[in-house]
Design a protein around this motif. Structure first.
Motif, mmCIF file in Angstrom:
data_model
loop_
_atom_site.group_PDB
_atom_site.id
_atom_site.type_symbol
_atom_site.label_atom_id
_atom_site.label_comp_id
_atom_site.label_asym_id
_atom_site.label_seq_id
_atom_site.Cartn_x
_atom_site.Cartn_y
_atom_site.Cartn_z
ATOM 1 N N ILE A 78 -25.546 32.278 -18.381
ATOM 2 C CA ILE A 78 -26.296 31.316 -17.568
ATOM 3 C C ILE A 78 -26.283 31.785 -16.119
ATOM 4 N N GLN A 104 -19.396 34.097 -29.422
ATOM 5 C CA GLN A 104 -20.700 34.273 -28.799
ATOM 6 C C GLN A 104 -20.701 33.468 -27.511
ATOM 7 N N TYR A 129 -32.877 30.849 -27.911
ATOM 8 C CA TYR A 129 -32.263 32.037 -28.501
ATOM 9 C C TYR A 129 -33.220 32.674 -29.514
ATOM 10 N N HIS A 138 -30.016 24.878 -27.197
ATOM 11 C CA HIS A 138 -30.741 26.055 -26.707
ATOM 12 C C HIS A 138 -31.130 27.012 -27.833
ATOM 13 N N THR A 180 -21.936 28.602 -26.167
ATOM 14 C CA THR A 180 -23.312 28.460 -26.626
ATOM 15 C C THR A 180 -23.612 26.985 -26.866
ATOM 16 N N ASP A 181 -24.892 26.645 -26.836
ATOM 17 C CA ASP A 181 -25.325 25.257 -26.935
ATOM 18 C C ASP A 181 -26.420 25.153 -27.990
ATOM 19 N N LEU A 196 -27.455 35.918 -24.176
ATOM 20 C CA LEU A 196 -26.299 35.745 -25.056
ATOM 21 C C LEU A 196 -25.530 37.062 -25.104
ATOM 22 N N PRO A 242 -30.016 29.023 -18.858
ATOM 23 C CA PRO A 242 -29.672 30.025 -19.870
ATOM 24 C C PRO A 242 -30.594 31.238 -19.759
ATOM 25 N N GLU A 254 -23.011 32.148 -24.049
ATOM 26 C CA GLU A 254 -24.305 31.975 -23.411
ATOM 27 C C GLU A 254 -24.184 32.505 -21.991
#
Length: 183
Positions: A69, A65, A26, A22, A18-19, A79, A76, A67
């Motif tokens: 993509i 968690q 989310y 982003h 995850t980023d 999730l 993205p 992401e």
């Protein structure tokens, strides 16, 4: 946009770390009316609550968690989460697909990749989920990815403001890892 840290690559989607950049995406996905309907949560979540939750999730190794993509351009689109019970090596699975990415079969592949992570890398024995019975698209995607019906919770959820059953589904490491694969 930063280069994603890809963990598992599929044909149409990949799982990445995850980023934080982003997080607004989310938050938007989680507050989409279709998401709220599918989860049966009935309420939107404030930015402050979501941002605060991000900080706590990152420190919990029993709550990985991922992401989701796109495999081609790394956009993205969702999730997935595993809420691991370390005492028994099982986990609850949750998925969130961006509203604009729904209905394209991406959830099935993202689910299968997350199950692969759960069984091959996290050494889990079983992964389970709950899905609202009227969510036919979700049920079909989960079954296609490897989940099987496991039970029902009567009148435990809401769909369009009305009580509905939640279906329990599960996948085991033996079913997933050894279904048609060489030992």
């Amino acid at each position: 946009m930063s280069t994603p840290h890809i963990l598992l690559t599929g044909e149409r989607v990949s799982l990445a770390m995850t980023d934080r950049d982003h997080l607004p995406d989310y938050h938007r996905w989680e507050n989409d009316p279709g998401t709220i309907l599918g989860y049966g949560t009935q309420v939107a979540q404030s930015w402050e609550v979501r941002a605060g939750g991000w900080e706590g999730q990152g420190r919990n190794r029993d709550y990985p968690q991922f992401e989701v993509i796109t495999a081609d351009d790394h956009t993205p689109v969702g999730l997935t989460t595993l809420s691991i019970d370390p005492a028994v090596r099982t986990a609850e699975f949750v998925i969130l697909i961006a509203p604009e990415a729904r209905g394209k079969g991406l959830a099935t592949e993202a689910t299968a990749l997350t199950l692969r992570w759960a069984f091959q890398y996290s050494a889990l024995r079983m992964v389970w989920l709950k899905v609202l019975e009227p969510n036919a698209a979700g049920v079909a995607a989960y079954q296609k990815a490897g989940f099987q019906p496991a039970g029902r919770l009567r009148q435990s959820g809401y769909w369009l403001g009305r009580p509905c059953d939640e279906l329990l589904m599960d996948a085991t490491a033996d079913d997933f890892l050894f279904a048609g694969e060489p030992a």
